[in-house]
Design an enzyme around this catalytic site. Sequence first.
Site, PDB file in Angstrom:
ATOM      1  CB  SER A  79      22.159  19.825 -20.896  1.00  0.00           C
ATOM      2  OG  SER A  79      22.032  18.517 -21.401  1.00  0.00           O
ATOM      3  NE  ARG A  82       5.273  23.059 -25.921  1.00  0.00           N
ATOM      4  CZ  ARG A  82       5.352  24.287 -26.441  1.00  0.00           C
ATOM      5  NH1 ARG A  82       6.511  24.934 -26.462  1.00  0.00           N
ATOM      6  NH2 ARG A  82       4.289  24.884 -26.909  1.00  0.00           N
ATOM      7  CE1 TYR A 114      20.032  21.737 -25.612  1.00  0.00           C
ATOM      8  CE2 TYR A 114      21.287  19.849 -24.811  1.00  0.00           C
ATOM      9  CZ  TYR A 114      20.218  20.723 -24.688  1.00  0.00           C
ATOM     10  OH  TYR A 114      19.349  20.598 -23.636  1.00  0.00           O
ATOM     11  CG  ASP A 116      13.463  35.760 -30.524  1.00  0.00           C
ATOM     12  OD1 ASP A 116      14.222  35.065 -29.820  1.00  0.00           O
ATOM     13  OD2 ASP A 116      13.678  36.008 -31.720  1.00  0.00           O
ATOM     14  CB  VAL A 117      14.973  34.591 -24.783  1.00  0.00           C
ATOM     15  CG1 VAL A 117      13.715  34.336 -23.968  1.00  0.00           C
ATOM     16  CG2 VAL A 117      15.457  33.326 -25.479  1.00  0.00           C
ATOM     17  N   GLY A 164      10.734  29.870 -21.685  1.00  0.00           N
ATOM     18  CA  GLY A 164      10.414  28.557 -22.231  1.00  0.00           C
ATOM     19  C   GLY A 164       9.456  27.796 -21.340  1.00  0.00           C
ATOM     20  CB  ALA A 165       7.394  28.989 -18.642  1.00  0.00           C
ATOM     21  CB  ALA A 222      24.630  26.343 -26.167  1.00  0.00           C
ATOM     22  CE  LYS A 223      20.780  23.482 -22.500  1.00  0.00           C
ATOM     23  NZ  LYS A 223      19.866  24.490 -21.897  1.00  0.00           N
TER      24      LYS A 223
END
Length: 253
Positions: A142, A16, A154, A63-64, A13-14, A157-158
């Site tokens: 997060s 931005r 989210y 696609d990870v 995801g690098a 997942a975090k």
Amino acid sequence: MSSSDQRVAIVTGAARGIGAATARRLAAQGRAVAVIDLEEQAGADTVAAITEAGGRALAVGCDVADADAVQAAVARVADELGPPQILVNNAGVLRDNLLFKMTDGDWDTVMNVHLRGAFLMARACQGHMVQAGFGRIVSLSSSSALGNRGQANYSAAKAGLQGFTKTLAIELGKFGITANAVAPGFIVTDMTARTAARVGVGFEEFQQAAADSIPVRRVGRPEDVAEAIAFFTDESAGFVSGQVLYVAGGPLD
């Protein structure tokens, strides 16, 4: 440092935001950096910034959440830059909604990118790290791991990434590999801009409201998170593992 001596880092995801800032920061540390994003072309600006500053970087589309794509991407990095010894699991997406509105697809997409993606990337890279007797894995959690309205997927997942990180630290420590997590609070990125749009608030107003509630009285920047990640990936951080560092401008309940 010669190219043969450089440690190779993968940042997902690098293209931005936090990922791009992290890729640039690790390059400034002397790392060769694989800039992974869904589309290879998306990473071109990050790669250009690194190479213009005298570093080595490679953009890779992946696609990870796709096991075959991850294996191919890591193999390409190993061939073109060198065996990866640093992994930053940063790739992420948002599919925010209240529970009764959240679809199966909203849930699965977030779980697949954040959790499955981190698992696949770590599994693909750990062999290179074991062989080198050195490894650094940093996953982006997060402050939402503590719970946040409209983010059941989210948040789950975090929080899951924190448990994943602690388990990797236990399993991989004897091979010279550390695993840690960085959990940002409010950071100015495209993702937080989309959150503001979702709740119907202007982004400047959204940032000011956040800053007013943060002890240091400002919102975070991607570079704030990149500095924390750089610490965990450094050779000197070898006795720090299984930790979660909140980069949030103050304590969290």
